[in-house]
Design a protein around this motif. Structure first.
Motif, PDB file in Angstrom:
ATOM      1  N   TYR A  60      61.309  15.205 -89.195  1.00 18.00           N
ATOM      2  CA  TYR A  60      61.336  16.458 -88.429  1.00 18.00           C
ATOM      3  C   TYR A  60      62.776  16.852 -88.084  1.00 18.00           C
ATOM      4  CZ  TYR A  60      61.337  19.085 -84.023  1.00 18.00           C
ATOM      5  OH  TYR A  60      61.617  19.965 -83.025  1.00 18.00           O
ATOM      6  N   PHE A  64      64.647  20.233 -89.700  1.00 18.24           N
ATOM      7  CA  PHE A  64      64.972  21.413 -88.907  1.00 18.24           C
ATOM      8  C   PHE A  64      66.442  21.513 -88.549  1.00 18.24           C
ATOM      9  CE2 PHE A  64      60.435  21.610 -88.653  1.00 18.24           C
ATOM     10  CZ  PHE A  64      60.188  22.970 -88.587  1.00 18.24           C
ATOM     11  N   THR A  67      68.189  22.956 -92.171  1.00 18.59           N
ATOM     12  CA  THR A  67      67.956  24.277 -92.761  1.00 18.59           C
ATOM     13  C   THR A  67      68.282  25.374 -91.755  1.00 18.59           C
ATOM     14  OG1 THR A  67      65.643  24.120 -92.061  1.00 18.59           O
ATOM     15  CG2 THR A  67      66.115  23.481 -94.320  1.00 18.59           C
ATOM     16  N   ILE A  69      68.103  28.381 -89.241  1.00 13.99           N
ATOM     17  CA  ILE A  69      67.052  28.900 -88.363  1.00 13.99           C
ATOM     18  C   ILE A  69      66.495  30.211 -88.906  1.00 13.99           C
ATOM     19  CG2 ILE A  69      68.886  29.806 -86.868  1.00 13.99           C
ATOM     20  CD1 ILE A  69      65.503  28.965 -85.463  1.00 13.99           C
ATOM     21  N   GLN A  72      63.901  29.430 -91.376  1.00 13.30           N
ATOM     22  CA  GLN A  72      62.712  28.905 -90.699  1.00 13.30           C
ATOM     23  C   GLN A  72      61.870  30.047 -90.112  1.00 13.30           C
ATOM     24  OE1 GLN A  72      64.320  26.146 -87.816  1.00 13.30           O
ATOM     25  NE2 GLN A  72      65.446  25.039 -89.403  1.00 13.30           N
ATOM     26  N   ILE A  75      60.211  32.069 -92.938  1.00 12.61           N
ATOM     27  CA  ILE A  75      59.099  31.323 -93.549  1.00 12.61           C
ATOM     28  C   ILE A  75      57.878  31.354 -92.641  1.00 12.61           C
ATOM     29  CG2 ILE A  75      58.276  28.995 -94.111  1.00 12.61           C
ATOM     30  CD1 ILE A  75      60.940  28.467 -95.465  1.00 12.61           C
ATOM     31  N   ILE A  76      58.104  31.107 -91.333  1.00 11.66           N
ATOM     32  CA  ILE A  76      56.964  31.067 -90.409  1.00 11.66           C
ATOM     33  C   ILE A  76      56.265  32.427 -90.351  1.00 11.66           C
ATOM     34  CG2 ILE A  76      56.296  30.856 -87.962  1.00 11.66           C
ATOM     35  CD1 ILE A  76      58.536  28.714 -87.738  1.00 11.66           C
ATOM     36  N   SER A  92      55.665  33.502 -83.733  1.00 16.53           N
ATOM     37  CA  SER A  92      56.580  33.036 -84.775  1.00 16.53           C
ATOM     38  C   SER A  92      57.961  32.742 -84.199  1.00 16.53           C
ATOM     39  CB  SER A  92      56.713  34.076 -85.885  1.00 16.53           C
ATOM     40  OG  SER A  92      55.465  34.324 -86.463  1.00 16.53           O
ATOM     41  N   GLY A  96      59.486  29.047 -84.093  1.00 24.27           N
ATOM     42  CA  GLY A  96      60.706  28.769 -84.862  1.00 24.27           C
ATOM     43  C   GLY A  96      61.834  28.275 -83.977  1.00 24.27           C
ATOM     44  N   ASN A 100      63.268  24.384 -83.984  1.00 21.96           N
ATOM     45  CA  ASN A 100      64.680  24.206 -84.310  1.00 21.96           C
ATOM     46  C   ASN A 100      65.425  23.529 -83.163  1.00 21.96           C
ATOM     47  OD1 ASN A 100      67.658  25.558 -84.345  1.00 21.96           O
ATOM     48  ND2 ASN A 100      66.869  25.206 -86.403  1.00 21.96           N
TER      49      ASN A 100
END
Lengths: 231, 258
Positions: A60, A64, A67, A69, A72, A75-76, A92, A96, A100
């Motif tokens: 995890y 996080f 990559t 934010i 992220q 994607i979410i 979302s 996110g 993060n």
């Protein structure tokens, strides 16, 4: 088109802008609190968990922190629906930001726990505390002292990182500025006001953080220690 | 328990850290109300022995009974099963331990240090616990330090608070791991005085120390550990005047020559 003070002052207290400020504040606070919870869980899993728990926590944190934010968030919000997993904009953003933040806080919390003297574990065991009691009553409260300064720094960052949520159409401060800028094309004035608001929020947080730090330093205060050595 | 009067009973206790054997088959009985002083060179295993009795270290083999518990294990149909963390914690509540470095909780006041375990672990009434904590502070001679933080106190004061913190759980046995070794010389006696009072009040105590004055004044037995074994175990008079072991004679000549 040159700089216009009337627009500048008008934007400062524009309803849309103020709404954005408010959204930025609560989005930051909620994401930070959830991130803190995730961070504590991940740190404890990594330090005290069995092998599987450790691997999950490490994966995890690695994922996080490794990559952006922005990816992220995208994607979410726009990627996951492809798999039938849908979150609305607010969900979302919170998800996110919290995921993060938790990954960064996990490492900060782990460092804080490691900074607590080993004798504290002995002492709390010796009075009969189980693991949970040792953590909550002795270890974490002391780790807090070490954790607070970097934690405050993270929250400072969080206040500004929320601006990335504008990309997935969250109406926070940055998005508000964009919308205002599009009305009369007063781009410079609008973004300068947004920047000023971020500065103000971060400055207020700086004052609050100083008070919190002072509170946690109180038991360790140097001057009091000197004054009472004689008796 | 084999002997009703025993508060501590060790049978063939063994412990090693890697290849380094720290306890090689220790047998020890301590009766109720007895004060036992353990001395020996550093590395002889005396601190580890205390830590094993209080389950701060796990033993490799053997058996420890203390304060009415089979420490670290439960007996199920003649088999010994290791206990989990919470059950060990419950056993530890009946044993008080005092450390060389005091290890007070630095983030809370002196009074809260003493009250923390009875109030938060035993979940007893706060007003009652506070009353007892105040009485304990009186007993260790620091009634005016309730609201001080540990950091504000001298080493001797901190160690007396640590004793009060341990006593707050009403232990049946007190373990002292070099309680005066980290103290400036002028503060040693204030801590030893509290310990002597405690022994007079009938507390069962095992004390790892080099304070031979305390051993003469308060101990019922003095033990010498050497190379992970007990090599001498006798009344203070015998220990100091008529030691049986060559190691004891050597040890005494070294610490008494100045």
């Amino acid at each position: 088109m040159s700089w216009s003070w009337p627009y500048f002052f008008d934007y400062m207290i524009n309803g849309l802008m103020l709404r954005g400020v408010w959204v930025t504040i609560w989005l930051s606070i909620i994401s930070m609190i959830l991130g803190l919870g995730l961070g504590i869980i991940a740190a404890l899993m990594k330090m005290y968990g069995n092998r599987i728990a450790r691997y999950i926590a490490e994966f995890y944190i690695w994922l996080f922190r490794g990559t952006p934010i922005l990816i992220q968030l995208v994607i979410i919000y726009t990627g996951l629906p492809q798999l039938g997993i849908r979150f609305n904009v607010v969900e979302s953003c919170i998800l996110g930001l919290a995921l993060n933040e938790g990954a960064y806080l996990a490492e900060i919390i782990r460092a804080g726990i490691m900074s607590v003297d080993k004798g504290q574990e002995d002492a709390s065991r010796a009075v009969g505390m189980n693991w949970r009691e040792r953590m909550w009553l002795v270890i974490l409260p002391q780790a807090t002292r070490t954790i607070i300064p970097p934690l405050g720094n993270q929250f400072n960052g969080m206040l500004k990182t929320t601006s990335l949520c504008s990309v997935i159409s969250m109406q926070e401060l940055m998005r508000s500025a964009q919308m205002i800028a599009q009305i009369q094309f007063r781009v410079l004035e609008a973004y300068c006001i947004a920047a000023l608001w971020y500065l103000l929020l971060v400055s207020i947080w700086g004052l609050i953080q100083a008070r919190i730090e002072a509170h946690y330093e109180k038991p360790f205060g140097a001057e009091e220690a000197i004054s009472s050595v004689e008796n | 328990m084999d002997d009703i009067g025993s508060v501590v009973s060790l049978k063939n206790v063994k412990k090693a850290f890697g290849n380094n054997v720290v306890l090689s088959g220790i047998d020890l009985e301590v009766r109720k109300g007895e004060v036992v002083v353990i001395c020996g060179r550093s590395g002889s295993g005396k601190s580890t022995l205390l830590r094993c009795i209080d389950q701060l270290e796990t033993i490799d083999s053997g058996q420890i009974r203390a304060a009415g518990h089979l420490m670290g294990f439960k007996e199920v149909k003649g088999k010994l099963l290791p206990l989990h963390d919470s059950a060990i914690a419950r056993q530890q509540r009946d044993i008080g331990m005092v450390f060389q470095n005091f290890n007070l909780f630095p983030h809370i006041s002196v009074l809260e240090n003493i009250m923390l375990a009875p109030a938060r672990i035993l979940k007893r009434k706060r007003s009652e616990v506070k009353q007892e904590a105040v009485a304990l502070l009186e007993r260790v001679g620091l009634p005016d330090k309730q609201n001080a933080y540990p950091r504000q106190l001298s080493g001797g004061q901190q160690q007396r608070i640590a004793i009060a913190r341990a006593l707050a759980m009403k232990p049946k046995l007190m373990l002292f791991d070099e309680p005066t070794s980290a103290l400036d010389p002028e503060m040693i006696s204030e801590v030893l005085d509290v310990m002597v009072d405690l022994s007079k009040a009938g507390m069962t105590m095992i004390v790892v120390t080099h304070e031979m004055g305390f051993a003469r004044a308060a101990a019922d037995r003095v033990i010498l550990m050497h190379d992970a074994k007990i090599v001498e175990d006798g009344a203070p008079g015998d220990f100091f005047e008529r030691p049986k072991s060559e190691h004891t004679r050597l040890f005494l000549s070294k610490i008494l020559q100045h």
